[in-house]
Design an enzyme around this catalytic site. Structure first.
Site, PDB file in Angstrom:
ATOM      1  N   ALA A  65      70.900  49.803   3.337  1.00 49.01           N
ATOM      2  CA  ALA A  65      71.056  50.755   4.707  1.00 49.01           C
ATOM      3  C   ALA A  65      70.183  50.829   5.417  1.00 49.01           C
ATOM      4  CB  ALA A  65      71.633  52.041   4.309  1.00 49.01           C
ATOM      5  N   GLY A 108      72.923  49.445  -0.155  1.00 48.42           N
ATOM      6  CA  GLY A 108      74.057  49.171   0.722  1.00 48.42           C
ATOM      7  C   GLY A 108      74.310  47.685   0.590  1.00 48.42           C
ATOM      8  N   GLU A 111      75.968  47.095  -2.709  1.00 52.49           N
ATOM      9  CA  GLU A 111      77.219  47.499  -2.538  1.00 52.49           C
ATOM     10  C   GLU A 111      78.352  46.862  -1.742  1.00 52.49           C
ATOM     11  OE1 GLU A 111      75.559  51.276  -1.028  1.00 52.49           O
ATOM     12  OE2 GLU A 111      76.603  52.260  -2.753  1.00 52.49           O
ATOM     13  N   GLU A 131      68.388  53.723  -4.212  1.00 53.79           N
ATOM     14  CA  GLU A 131      68.425  54.619  -3.316  1.00 53.79           C
ATOM     15  C   GLU A 131      67.479  55.803  -4.049  1.00 53.79           C
ATOM     16  OE1 GLU A 131      70.952  52.819  -4.193  1.00 53.79           O
ATOM     17  OE2 GLU A 131      72.199  52.583  -2.280  1.00 53.79           O
TER      18      GLU A 131
HETATM   19  N1  CAA Z   1      66.067  49.525   6.118  1.00 56.14           N
HETATM   20  C1  CAA Z   1      64.982  48.994   7.081  1.00 56.14           C
HETATM   21  N2  CAA Z   1      64.120  48.420   7.192  1.00 56.14           N
HETATM   22  C2  CAA Z   1      63.961  47.450   6.012  1.00 56.14           C
HETATM   23  C3  CAA Z   1      64.688  47.777   4.805  1.00 56.14           C
HETATM   24  C4  CAA Z   1      65.793  48.786   4.860  1.00 56.14           C
HETATM   25  N3  CAA Z   1      66.616  48.965   3.764  1.00 56.14           N
HETATM   26  N4  CAA Z   1      64.317  46.824   3.764  1.00 56.14           N
HETATM   27  C5  CAA Z   1      63.173  46.315   4.525  1.00 56.14           C
HETATM   28  N5  CAA Z   1      62.958  46.643   5.721  1.00 56.14           N
HETATM   29  C6  CAA Z   1      61.998  46.243   6.678  1.00 56.14           C
HETATM   30  C7  CAA Z   1      60.744  46.702   6.376  1.00 56.14           C
HETATM   31  O1  CAA Z   1      60.561  47.925   6.790  1.00 56.14           O
HETATM   32  C8  CAA Z   1      59.875  45.646   6.847  1.00 56.14           C
HETATM   33  O2  CAA Z   1      59.895  45.811   8.334  1.00 56.14           O
HETATM   34  P1  CAA Z   1      58.346  46.046   9.026  1.00 56.14           P
HETATM   35  O3  CAA Z   1      57.863  44.601   9.045  1.00 56.14           O
HETATM   36  O4  CAA Z   1      58.549  46.313  10.341  1.00 56.14           O
HETATM   37  O5  CAA Z   1      57.403  46.954   8.407  1.00 56.14           O
HETATM   38  C9  CAA Z   1      60.705  44.242   6.671  1.00 56.14           C
HETATM   39  O6  CAA Z   1      62.122  44.653   6.648  1.00 56.14           O
HETATM   40  C10 CAA Z   1      60.255  43.445   5.665  1.00 56.14           C
HETATM   41  O7  CAA Z   1      60.082  44.234   4.442  1.00 56.14           O
HETATM   42  P2  CAA Z   1      58.968  44.347   3.557  1.00 56.14           P
HETATM   43  O8  CAA Z   1      57.555  44.413   4.048  1.00 56.14           O
HETATM   44  O9  CAA Z   1      59.061  45.526   2.754  1.00 56.14           O
HETATM   45  O10 CAA Z   1      59.375  43.196   2.445  1.00 56.14           O
HETATM   46  P3  CAA Z   1      58.878  42.966   0.927  1.00 56.14           P
HETATM   47  O11 CAA Z   1      59.068  41.512   0.709  1.00 56.14           O
HETATM   48  O12 CAA Z   1      57.420  43.480   0.761  1.00 56.14           O
HETATM   49  O13 CAA Z   1      59.610  44.120   0.245  1.00 56.14           O
HETATM   50  C11 CAA Z   1      61.936  44.899  -0.398  1.00 56.14           C
HETATM   51  C12 CAA Z   1      61.273  43.565   0.267  1.00 56.14           C
HETATM   52  C13 CAA Z   1      61.502  45.193  -2.018  1.00 56.14           C
HETATM   53  C14 CAA Z   1      63.291  44.538  -0.341  1.00 56.14           C
HETATM   54  C15 CAA Z   1      61.537  46.115   0.456  1.00 56.14           C
HETATM   55  O14 CAA Z   1      61.686  45.710   1.781  1.00 56.14           O
HETATM   56  C16 CAA Z   1      62.269  47.323   0.169  1.00 56.14           C
HETATM   57  O15 CAA Z   1      62.238  47.826  -0.985  1.00 56.14           O
HETATM   58  N6  CAA Z   1      63.347  47.696   0.909  1.00 56.14           N
HETATM   59  C17 CAA Z   1      64.107  48.693   0.807  1.00 56.14           C
HETATM   60  C18 CAA Z   1      65.165  48.807  -0.102  1.00 56.14           C
HETATM   61  C19 CAA Z   1      65.955  49.835  -0.320  1.00 56.14           C
HETATM   62  O16 CAA Z   1      65.364  51.190  -0.560  1.00 56.14           O
HETATM   63  N7  CAA Z   1      67.432  49.813  -0.197  1.00 56.14           N
HETATM   64  C20 CAA Z   1      68.388  51.065  -0.133  1.00 56.14           C
HETATM   65  C21 CAA Z   1      68.418  51.523   0.983  1.00 56.14           C
HETATM   66  S1  CAA Z   1      69.578  53.085   1.154  1.00 56.14           S
HETATM   67  C22 CAA Z   1      70.953  52.698   1.170  1.00 56.14           C
HETATM   68  O17 CAA Z   1      71.228  51.411   1.065  1.00 56.14           O
HETATM   69  C23 CAA Z   1      72.004  53.856   0.909  1.00 56.14           C
HETATM   70  C24 CAA Z   1      73.245  53.259   0.654  1.00 56.14           C
HETATM   71  O18 CAA Z   1      73.782  53.429  -0.411  1.00 56.14           O
HETATM   72  C25 CAA Z   1      74.167  52.985   1.788  1.00 56.14           C
END
Ligand code: CAA
Length: 256
Positions: A65, A108, A111, A131
């Protein structure tokens, strides 16, 4: 309809949806979910489509998400707006849907992949429910579907620690049906989808419905459901055609 966060294509009888927010690793925001649902509605209504493939990019199926969108959400607004319920549209799709996953399928994203009928994974795929690191838990079925796919122990560890699972572990655990080299993922997914789309459309849809019943009812009820649907299939021309084709040693030509 013009979409901004997904790309939609048709390959013979296969509908392809690509999640397309590369700047955010296909993070799932409200706009993307709305567009995904509209594309699914359109494919669902189109008799020319027999199977759908949902995919992302080489780097990410979807990184979850959209955290930047969600950060300001509050309670009870999430409750009043029924946040996340609209995501379930994918799981209600009646036609078969294959998830073709390369790179990150997190939160998500994982999911969403699990809402599809099966997951084909690239060898680069990484699955996880991280999450908990954000101070919340999975909200689009992760605690329920992951547990059914991989069992309690592994699901519990992944949801409680946020640990990611690579493609090899995901196949071993039963989360994905097969792992293929990343460069072949989309071709393989389209190939499998074309096989499914070439089957009798109503039989494919009823098969999906019957397999899904096994998650939602008792064994006895599920078997009763299967038997009734199986028996009814003898009232449709595709059964005569399929069995005649076998006996005449030729490919079957099903109605769609
Ligand atoms: N939401 C919004 N933006 C996101 C994102 C997310 N879930 N995941 C990545 N991005 C964005 C980053 O903020 C970044 O943007 P900027 O360049 O503007 O900073 C861009 O995408 C590239 O990401 P990274 O620089 O972080 O890339 P990386 O290769 O270093 O890392 C990653 C990749 C490990 C996937 C890391 O991005 C990450 O941990 N992302 C979040 C994963 C996460 O926590 N997901 C769960 C979300 S909550 C959810 O999903 C609730 C539910 O159950 C419905």
């Amino acid at each position: 309809m013009a979409y901004e966060t997904i790309l939609v294509e048709q390959h013979d009888r296969v509908g392809l949806i690509r999640l397309n927010r590369p700047q955010a690793l296909n993070a799932l925001n409200g706009q993307l979910i709305g567009e995904l649902n509209a594309a699914l509605d359109a494919f669902e209504q189109d008799r020319g489509i027999g199977c759908v493939v949902l995919t992302g990019s080489e780097k990410a199926f979807a990184a979850g998400a959209d955290i930047k969108e969600m950060q300001v959400f509050s309670y009870p607004a999430t409750y009043l707006d029924d946040f996340i319920t609209s995501w379930e549209r994918l799981s209600r799709t009646r036609k078969p849907v294959i998830a073709a996953v390369a790179g990150f399928a997190l939160g998500g994203g994982c999911e969403l992949a699990m809402m599809c009928d099966f997951i084909l994974a690239a060898d680069t795929a990484k699955f996880g429910q991280p999450e908990i690191k954000l101070g919340v838990m999975p909200g689009a079925g992760g605690t329920q579907r992951l547990t059914r796919f991989v069992g309690k122990s592994k699901a519990m560890e992944m949801c409680l620690t946020g640990r990611l699972m690579d493609a090899v572990e995901a196949e071993r655990a039963g989360l994905v049906s097969r792992v293929v080299p990343a460069a072949e993922l989309l071709d393989e997914a389209l190939k499998v989808a074309k096989v499914i789309a070439g089957m009798s459309a109503h039989v494919a849809m009823q098969t999906k419905e019957s397999v899904n019943r096994s998650y939602e009812t008792t064994l006895a009820e599920g078997i009763r459901f299967e038997r009734r649907v199986f028996q009814a299939q003898f009232g449709v021309a595709d059964q005569k055609e399929g069995m005649a084709a076998f006996i005449e040693k030729r490919p079957a030509k099903f109605e769609h």
